[in-house]
Design a protein around this motif. Structure first.
Motif, mmCIF file in Angstrom:
data_model
loop_
_atom_site.group_PDB
_atom_site.id
_atom_site.type_symbol
_atom_site.label_atom_id
_atom_site.label_comp_id
_atom_site.label_asym_id
_atom_site.label_seq_id
_atom_site.Cartn_x
_atom_site.Cartn_y
_atom_site.Cartn_z
ATOM 1 N N VAL A 144 8.685 5.586 -1.454
ATOM 2 C CA VAL A 144 8.146 4.549 -0.566
ATOM 3 C C VAL A 144 8.649 4.775 0.857
ATOM 4 C CG1 VAL A 144 8.145 2.089 -0.015
ATOM 5 C CG2 VAL A 144 7.829 2.828 -2.378
ATOM 6 N N ASP A 145 9.930 5.088 1.001
ATOM 7 C CA ASP A 145 10.477 5.360 2.337
ATOM 8 C C ASP A 145 9.744 6.519 3.003
ATOM 9 O OD1 ASP A 145 12.323 3.333 2.163
ATOM 10 O OD2 ASP A 145 13.989 4.629 1.553
ATOM 11 N N ALA A 146 9.403 7.534 2.208
ATOM 12 C CA ALA A 146 8.707 8.700 2.756
ATOM 13 C C ALA A 146 7.280 8.367 3.187
ATOM 14 C CB ALA A 146 8.686 9.826 1.723
ATOM 15 N N HIS A 147 6.651 7.415 2.502
ATOM 16 C CA HIS A 147 5.269 7.044 2.823
ATOM 17 C C HIS A 147 5.176 5.939 3.872
ATOM 18 C CE1 HIS A 147 4.272 9.281 -0.872
ATOM 19 N NE2 HIS A 147 3.059 9.350 -0.378
ATOM 20 N N ALA A 148 6.236 5.172 4.036
ATOM 21 C CA ALA A 148 6.184 4.005 4.926
ATOM 22 C C ALA A 148 5.983 4.425 6.381
ATOM 23 C CB ALA A 148 7.467 3.191 4.784
ATOM 24 N N GLY A 149 5.421 3.508 7.145
ATOM 25 C CA GLY A 149 5.253 3.753 8.570
ATOM 26 C C GLY A 149 4.035 4.602 8.864
ATOM 27 N N GLU A 150 4.220 5.669 9.620
ATOM 28 C CA GLU A 150 3.099 6.459 10.119
ATOM 29 C C GLU A 150 2.241 7.064 9.015
ATOM 30 O OE1 GLU A 150 0.524 7.465 12.947
ATOM 31 O OE2 GLU A 150 2.323 6.220 13.202
ATOM 32 N N PRO A 151 2.814 7.621 7.917
ATOM 33 C CA PRO A 151 1.934 8.152 6.870
ATOM 34 C C PRO A 151 0.987 7.104 6.292
ATOM 35 C CG PRO A 151 4.161 8.973 6.568
ATOM 36 C CD PRO A 151 4.242 7.924 7.635
ATOM 37 N N GLU A 188 1.296 6.838 -6.775
ATOM 38 C CA GLU A 188 0.235 7.808 -7.032
ATOM 39 C C GLU A 188 0.731 9.227 -6.781
ATOM 40 O OE1 GLU A 188 -3.558 9.150 -8.146
ATOM 41 O OE2 GLU A 188 -2.573 7.225 -8.434
ATOM 42 N N ALA A 189 1.475 9.418 -5.690
ATOM 43 C CA ALA A 189 1.935 10.758 -5.325
ATOM 44 C C ALA A 189 2.908 11.324 -6.359
ATOM 45 C CB ALA A 189 2.591 10.729 -3.942
ATOM 46 N N LEU A 190 3.816 10.501 -6.844
ATOM 47 C CA LEU A 190 4.849 10.995 -7.759
ATOM 48 C C LEU A 190 4.384 11.064 -9.207
ATOM 49 C CD1 LEU A 190 8.389 9.632 -6.822
ATOM 50 C CD2 LEU A 190 7.401 11.874 -6.427
ATOM 51 N N TRP A 191 3.658 10.041 -9.636
ATOM 52 C CA TRP A 191 3.372 9.923 -11.072
ATOM 53 C C TRP A 191 1.886 9.768 -11.398
ATOM 54 C CZ3 TRP A 191 7.268 6.701 -8.859
ATOM 55 C CH2 TRP A 191 8.576 7.101 -9.137
ATOM 56 N N GLY A 192 1.005 9.725 -10.388
ATOM 57 C CA GLY A 192 -0.401 9.438 -10.666
ATOM 58 C C GLY A 192 -0.610 8.039 -11.213
ATOM 59 N N THR A 212 0.835 -1.205 0.000
ATOM 60 C CA THR A 212 0.000 0.000 0.000
ATOM 61 C C THR A 212 0.870 1.255 0.000
ATOM 62 O OG1 THR A 212 -1.766 -1.163 1.176
ATOM 63 C CG2 THR A 212 -1.849 1.235 1.178
ATOM 64 N N ALA A 213 1.956 1.248 0.782
ATOM 65 C CA ALA A 213 2.891 2.384 0.756
ATOM 66 C C ALA A 213 3.451 2.573 -0.645
ATOM 67 C CB ALA A 213 4.012 2.162 1.765
ATOM 68 N N ALA A 214 3.715 1.480 -1.342
ATOM 69 C CA ALA A 214 4.230 1.552 -2.708
ATOM 70 C C ALA A 214 3.202 2.174 -3.644
ATOM 71 C CB ALA A 214 4.614 0.154 -3.188
ATOM 72 N N ILE A 215 1.949 1.789 -3.496
ATOM 73 C CA ILE A 215 0.882 2.348 -4.335
ATOM 74 C C ILE A 215 0.718 3.842 -4.059
ATOM 75 C CG2 ILE A 215 -1.629 2.328 -4.677
ATOM 76 C CD1 ILE A 215 -1.394 -0.783 -4.159
#
Length: 221
Positions: free
Chosen positions: A155-162, A107-111, A100-103
Motif C-alpha cells: 500500500v505504501d508503494a502504491h499510495a500517492g502519485e502511483p 491485486e498487484a501482490l496476490w491478484g 483504492t491504493a489498498a485494492i
C-alpha cells in the motif's frame, strides 16, 4: 484478475465509496464465474482531492434514498452501523484514494483486488467502518487472508502519485468507453474495440447478467 493473452477482458471502472458500485457487486461476482473472462479493475477516484468530504447531515439525507433504492432493487444489505453509525459520524472522512491504493496493492501482490473490494464494500455499507483509515484497511486485508506486513508495504508503494496516475488512466479509459460514471463496464474485443455494456438493466439479476456476459465473451474471443 489475470487470464491468458487471448482472453476477452471485462473492464470495470469503479469506486469503493460508490453506492451503485455496491449495487453492482453481485454482477461483478457473477462475472468472475464466466469461463475465460478476465476482469480488469480501474479505480476512478470519485472522492479524491477537492471531492473528499466529511460526513454531514446533508450528505446522509442525500445518500439514504439512493441506498434504500439499491437495497430494494438488488437485495444488497445495509447495516444499522452504516445508517445510524457512520452516516451520523461527522468526523469521518470519505476519501477514495486510500482504499483504492489498498485494492491496487492486493491485486498487484496476490491478484486479490476484487476480493478486497468486496470486503471493503461490506465493511462500509454493512459494518459502518472507516475504509479510508490505514488501520482499518490492514485489518480488512487480513480478514481475507492477506499478509499484513506485506500488504502494508505494498500500500505504501502504491499510495500517492502511483494511485493518482491510476485514477488519471481510469478516467481516460472511461472517456474511451463512453461511460458516464461509476460503475461502468466495457468488453475488450480481439480487434481492440471496447464495447460498453450498460449494467443498469441487469441490477438484481446476476444470473441473467452472467449468461449475457458469457455470450458476449464468446463473440469477443
Amino acid at each position: 484478475m489475470a487470464g491468458t493473452l487471448n482472453d476477452p477482458i471485462l473492464h470495470y471502472v469503479f469506486d469503493p465509496l460508490c453506492g451503485w458500485c455496491y449495487a453492482a457487486a453481485p454482477l461483478v461476482q457473477a462475472a468472475r464465474a464466466v469461463p475465460g473472462l478476465t476482469i480488469a479493475l480501474h479505480g476512478g477516484g470519485m472522492m479524491t482531492g477537492p471531492n473528499r468530504r466529511t460526513i454531514t447531515p446533508q450528505w446522509r439525507d442525500y445518500v439514504m434514498p439512493h441506498d434504500r433504492r439499491i437495497a430494494q432493487l438488488t437485495g444488497q444489505p445495509f447495516g444499522e452501523a452504516y445508517f445510524d453509525g457512520l452516516l451520523r459520524d461527522t468526523t469521518a472522512v470519505m476519501d477514495s484514494e486510500p482504499p483504492t491504493a489498498a485494492i491496487l496493492a492486493a491485486e498487484a501482490l496476490w491478484g486479490r483486488g476484487l476480493d478486497l473490494l468486496q470486503r471493503l464494500q461490506r465493511a462500509h455499507y454493512v459494518e459502518g467502518r472507516r475504509i479510508a483509515d490505514a488501520a482499518v484497511l490492514r485489518k480488512l486485508a487480513t480478514d481475507i487472508g492477506l499478509d499484513g506486513p506485506a500488504f502494508a508495504a505494498a500500500v505504501d508503494a502504491h499510495a500517492g502519485e502511483p494511485t493518482r496516475e491510476h485514477f488519471a488512466a481510469s478516467r481516460a479509459l472511461l472517456a474511451r468507453m463512453g461511460g458516464g460514471g461509476f460503475p461502468s463496464f466495457a468488453l475488450a474485443r480481439g480487434d481492440g474495440r471496447l464495447e460498453r455494456i450498460d449494467a443498469s438493466p441487469w441490477l438484481g439479476r446476476p444470473e441473467a447478467w452472467q449468461q449475457h456476459l458469457a455470450q458476449a465473451a464468446r463473440q469477443a474471443a
